[in-house]
Write an enzyme that holds these catalytic residues in place. Structure first.
Site, PDB file in Angstrom:
ATOM      1  CD  GLU A   3     -24.852  -9.756   5.084  1.00 29.37           C
ATOM      2  OE1 GLU A   3     -23.782 -10.057   5.637  1.00 29.37           O
ATOM      3  OE2 GLU A   3     -24.908  -9.190   3.984  1.00 29.37           O
ATOM      4  CD  GLU A  14     -19.573  -5.497   3.133  1.00 29.29           C
ATOM      5  OE1 GLU A  14     -18.440  -5.560   2.638  1.00 29.29           O
ATOM      6  OE2 GLU A  14     -20.014  -6.353   3.914  1.00 29.29           O
TER       7      GLU A  14
HETATM    8  C1  XIL Z   1     -19.673 -14.137   3.476  1.00 30.24           C
HETATM    9  C2  XIL Z   1     -20.074 -15.601   3.379  1.00 30.24           C
HETATM   10  O1  XIL Z   1     -20.897 -15.913   4.457  1.00 30.24           O
HETATM   11  C3  XIL Z   1     -18.834 -16.460   3.415  1.00 30.24           C
HETATM   12  O2  XIL Z   1     -19.167 -17.816   3.187  1.00 30.24           O
HETATM   13  C4  XIL Z   1     -17.818 -15.997   2.366  1.00 30.24           C
HETATM   14  O3  XIL Z   1     -16.613 -16.724   2.508  1.00 30.24           O
HETATM   15  C5  XIL Z   1     -17.537 -14.518   2.495  1.00 30.24           C
HETATM   16  O4  XIL Z   1     -18.761 -13.781   2.469  1.00 30.24           O
HETATM   17  N1  XIL Z   1     -21.147  -9.361   4.488  1.00 30.24           N
HETATM   18  C6  XIL Z   1     -21.807  -9.780   3.350  1.00 30.24           C
HETATM   19  C7  XIL Z   1     -21.839 -11.213   2.998  1.00 30.24           C
HETATM   20  O5  XIL Z   1     -22.486  -8.953   2.708  1.00 30.24           O
HETATM   21  O6  XIL Z   1     -21.891 -11.417   1.617  1.00 30.24           O
HETATM   22  C8  XIL Z   1     -20.656 -11.956   3.595  1.00 30.24           C
HETATM   23  O7  XIL Z   1     -20.839 -13.347   3.325  1.00 30.24           O
HETATM   24  C9  XIL Z   1     -20.557 -11.668   5.067  1.00 30.24           C
HETATM   25  C10 XIL Z   1     -20.335 -10.193   5.313  1.00 30.24           C
END
Ligand code: XIL
Length: 468
Positions: free
Chosen positions: A374, A251
């Site tokens: 994701e 990101e």
């Molecule tokens: C999220 C997790 O799923 C949660 O449990 C945590 O509270 C916050 O992070 N983008 C990403 C992930 O790259 O690491 C994030 O994961 C979701 C958004």
């Protein structure tokens, strides 16, 4: 549900993938679950350094329905011969670009011994589980935590051949105090994967969120680079030969295509950029490559369907490659929504299959592989206000809505399949609806974004990606 209905309907909308977690982020009163990265959640994530929580009670954005007729570019479901990629082994090559136009992307080659049905985009028409169905396309992964690999063990083993730690490999989890590494939870996940012949993605080495407070405290440019390199070296060497791919930087680019900088909201700014400048990205990739020359190194981000953002990511990657930085792939998070936003000023407005396809084509034109890292598909529409009264519950998640979610999942899977020669992995951000970060809102907002329900039973969305 009838497969026919799904197949039919997916050509009806213009898709979109949307926004991440967040829906958040945008909303007026933000809702984002978790604030990307914030400490919002429940979760074991211990204290994220930054991150606010915002619970998602009311956001604003508004969109009502979607529009868009005319399906994703081309209906074609992969004309290509057989599958690309090497079956579950995972790695397709870094091949070059794909054509945009539908249906031409198939490469030849057989997919890892599974039965390939060429008319079905390189998938196995007789398979009864996800990993066999897509063995000719790409590995199917799930984000897990140090409990879910056990509590959800049966579906995980039956359907997935790849895992990623949802939180347990983040900076604050692995190095909570300087120089002191805590691998216990992450090791359990890696051991589980290896005993079940699953691949492991590593997530994530350098991110603006979920960092321990010591990391940026009193840091000059030189100290921060040294801390970053030491972290990467220890972690990547620890998992050498076990983690095949790393999200090295997560990101770093904003929605307008600029670098995430040191200004703005605390939970959105990057102290990496603020203290080091943009060179932290190249430094991170070089350090990871030195620690494990065999690992595939990814740049990972969300909202890849936004034109300005995908262009910004492309430009950054092109520059890194021109400088000889070892980058091998791009991860597209793909936190999608059931509909795009109808508001032109909302990021979710651009969430369509066509726009995501442009990102795949653009990134792969650099010779990079692409992974969906994701994936989930929220019931909430970006731009619409939700309150406690309109939050979805198991009771209001109706059959019609479930079908709508299924159709949208299918539209995106059609895209992924069509580009299977450059897509080397599709990972869901969770396993079943009873354990999803999208239900981590402090407001109590629940979501139902995955292929398996609260009771670990397959949903219509599962049928939709299995039966076409
Ligand atoms: C999220 C997790 O799923 C949660 O449990 C945590 O509270 C916050 O992070 N983008 C990403 C992930 O790259 O690491 C994030 O994961 C979701 C958004």
């Amino acid at each position: 549900m009838s497969t026919k209905m799904v197949a039919l309907s997916f050509t009806l909308f213009a898709c979109a993938c949307s926004n991440g977690p967040s829906a958040v982020g945008d909303g007026a009163s933000g809702s984002g679950p978790l604030a990307r990265g914030g400490s919002a959640g429940i979760s074991q994530v211990g204290g994220a350094a930054s991150g606010s929580a915002a619970g998602g009670a009311s956001s604003s954005l508004g969109g009502a329905s979607v529009a868009g007729a005319g399906g994703p570019g081309g209906t074609a479901s992969g004309a290509g011969t057989s599958a690309g990629g090497a079956g579950s082994a995972g790695g397709a090559s870094n091949a070059g670009s794909t054509g945009v136009a539908g249906g031409t992307s198939g490469t030849s080659g057989t997919g890892g011994g599974s039965v390939i049905d060429a008319t079905c985009g390189g998938t196995n028409g007789t398979a009864t589980n996800l990993k066999d169905k897509y063995a000719g396309c790409f590995p199917i992964g799930a984000a897990v935590d140090s409990q879910s690999y056990m509590t959800h063990g049966p579906i995980l083993k039956a359907h997935f051949n790849s895992v990623v730690a949802e939180n347990d490999m983040k900076f604050n989890a692995l190095e909570p105090n300087e120089g002191s590494f805590t691998y216990t939870n992450a090791d359990k996940i890696v051991d589980f994967a290896s005993s079940n012949s699953m691949k492991v993605r590593g997530h994530t080495l350098v991110w603006h969120s979920q960092n321990p407070s010591w990391l940026f405290t009193g840091a000059t440019k030189d100290t921060l680079i040294a801390r970053m390199k030491n972290h990467i070296k220890n972690v990547v060497q620890h998992y050498k030969g076990k983690v095949y791919a790393w999200d090295v930087v997560n990101e770093a680019i904003m929605e307008d295509g600029s670098y995430r900088s040191g200004s703005g909201d605390e939970d959105k700014k990057s102290h990496w950029y603020e203290i080091i400048g943009p060179s932290y990205i190249a430094e991170a990739f070089r350090a990871a490559h030195e620690a494990d020359p065999n690992a595939k190194l990814f740049y990972n981000d969300f909202y890849d369907y936004i034109p300005a953002k995908q262009q910004g990511i492309y430009t950054m990657l092109k520059g890194l490659l021109a400088d000889g930085v070892p980058v091998h792939g791009v991860g597209m998070q793909c936190h999608l929504n059931i509909e795009p936003s109808t508001k032109t000023d909302n990021q979710g407005y651009y969430q369509s299959v066509e726009n995501l396809e442009k990102a795949i084509v653009l990134y792969s034109s650099l010779g990079l592989e692409v992974q969906v890292t994701e994936l989930d598909l929220s019931l909430y529409i970006p731009g619409v206000s939700y309150t406690k009264d309109t939050f979805y519950t198991a009771a209001t998640f109706t059959d019609a809505l479930e079908l709508k979610q299924a159709n949208r999942y299918q539209a995106f899977f059609e895209l992924f399949r069509r580009h299977r020669n450059v897509i080397t992995g599709v990972t869901f951000w969770g396993i079943a609806d009873d354990n999803t970060w999208l239900s981590e809102f402090d407001s109590g907002r629940k979501d139902f974004p995955l292929l398996f329900d609260n009771n670990h039973q397959p949903k219509k969305a599962f049928d939709a990606v299995m039966n076409f």
